[in-house]
Each structure stands twice: as C-alpha cells, then as structure tokens.
Design a protein around this motif. Structure first.
Motif, mmCIF file in Angstrom:
data_model
loop_
_atom_site.group_PDB
_atom_site.id
_atom_site.type_symbol
_atom_site.label_atom_id
_atom_site.label_comp_id
_atom_site.label_asym_id
_atom_site.label_seq_id
_atom_site.Cartn_x
_atom_site.Cartn_y
_atom_site.Cartn_z
ATOM 1 N N VAL A 37 0.868 -1.181 0.000
ATOM 2 C CA VAL A 37 0.000 0.000 0.000
ATOM 3 C C VAL A 37 0.899 1.223 0.000
ATOM 4 C CG1 VAL A 37 -1.783 1.263 1.257
ATOM 5 C CG2 VAL A 37 -1.776 -1.248 1.295
ATOM 6 N N ASP A 38 0.757 2.030 -1.026
ATOM 7 C CA ASP A 38 1.575 3.251 -1.159
ATOM 8 C C ASP A 38 3.067 2.957 -1.032
ATOM 9 O OD1 ASP A 38 -0.706 4.808 -1.527
ATOM 10 O OD2 ASP A 38 -0.933 5.170 0.622
ATOM 11 N N GLY A 39 3.499 1.839 -1.623
ATOM 12 C CA GLY A 39 4.914 1.495 -1.613
ATOM 13 C C GLY A 39 5.412 0.836 -0.345
ATOM 14 N N VAL A 40 4.537 0.605 0.625
ATOM 15 C CA VAL A 40 4.927 -0.023 1.882
ATOM 16 C C VAL A 40 4.406 -1.459 1.888
ATOM 17 C CG1 VAL A 40 4.729 0.075 4.400
ATOM 18 C CG2 VAL A 40 4.831 2.193 3.074
ATOM 19 N N SER A 41 5.276 -2.421 2.211
ATOM 20 C CA SER A 41 4.891 -3.829 2.268
ATOM 21 C C SER A 41 4.374 -4.181 3.661
ATOM 22 C CB SER A 41 6.091 -4.727 1.957
ATOM 23 O OG SER A 41 6.499 -4.533 0.629
ATOM 24 N N TYR A 42 3.258 -4.922 3.680
ATOM 25 C CA TYR A 42 2.676 -5.377 4.935
ATOM 26 C C TYR A 42 2.607 -6.903 4.917
ATOM 27 C CZ TYR A 42 1.276 -0.536 5.584
ATOM 28 O OH TYR A 42 1.277 0.824 5.718
#
Length: 76
Positions: A37-42
C-alpha cells in the motif's frame, strides 16, 4: 423506516464491494502474500488484521439490512 431506493442501493453496493474485498484479502492472507500500500509492504499478519476490521464493519452493515427488512415485515 423511510428510505429511498437510492440509499438502499448505495448501502447494497458498498456491502457487495466490501465482500469482494474481504474475499481478496483472505485469499492473500491464506497464501502468505504481502500487501503493498503506497509502496509499503505489509505482512500476512497485517492482512489478517484488515480482514478482522472489515468483518466487523460487514457485521454492522448486515445488522442495518436485518433491521431494514424487519421494519418492512412489521409494516413500518
């Protein structure tokens, strides 16, 4: 309960979209995928938390429909 068809359809469309979203999230979490999400990995754990939050929201939405149909059955 005084409700327009437009409002009912709006709620119905939202619930349908949320059901599709929760199915997609569950599929991702089951496959231990990451969500970006928005370049952030979860992690999958984060996805499961999203599933839980969305499930609670869906239960609230379903309650609204249950109350709506109960009101119709009672002639309100």
């Amino acid at each position: 309960m005084n409700l327009t068809d437009k409002e009912f359809d709006k709620r119905d469309n939202k619930m349908s979209a949320d059901i599709t979203q929760i199915r997609n999230l569950i599929d991702s979490a089951e496959n231990l995928e990451t969500e970006i999400v928005d370049g952030v990995s979860y992690s999958a754990a984060h996805i499961w938390k999203s599933v839980a939050k969305l499930a609670l929201d869906l239960s609230d939405q379903q309650e609204w429909f249950d109350e709506y149909f109960d009101a119709i059955a009672k002639g309100e």
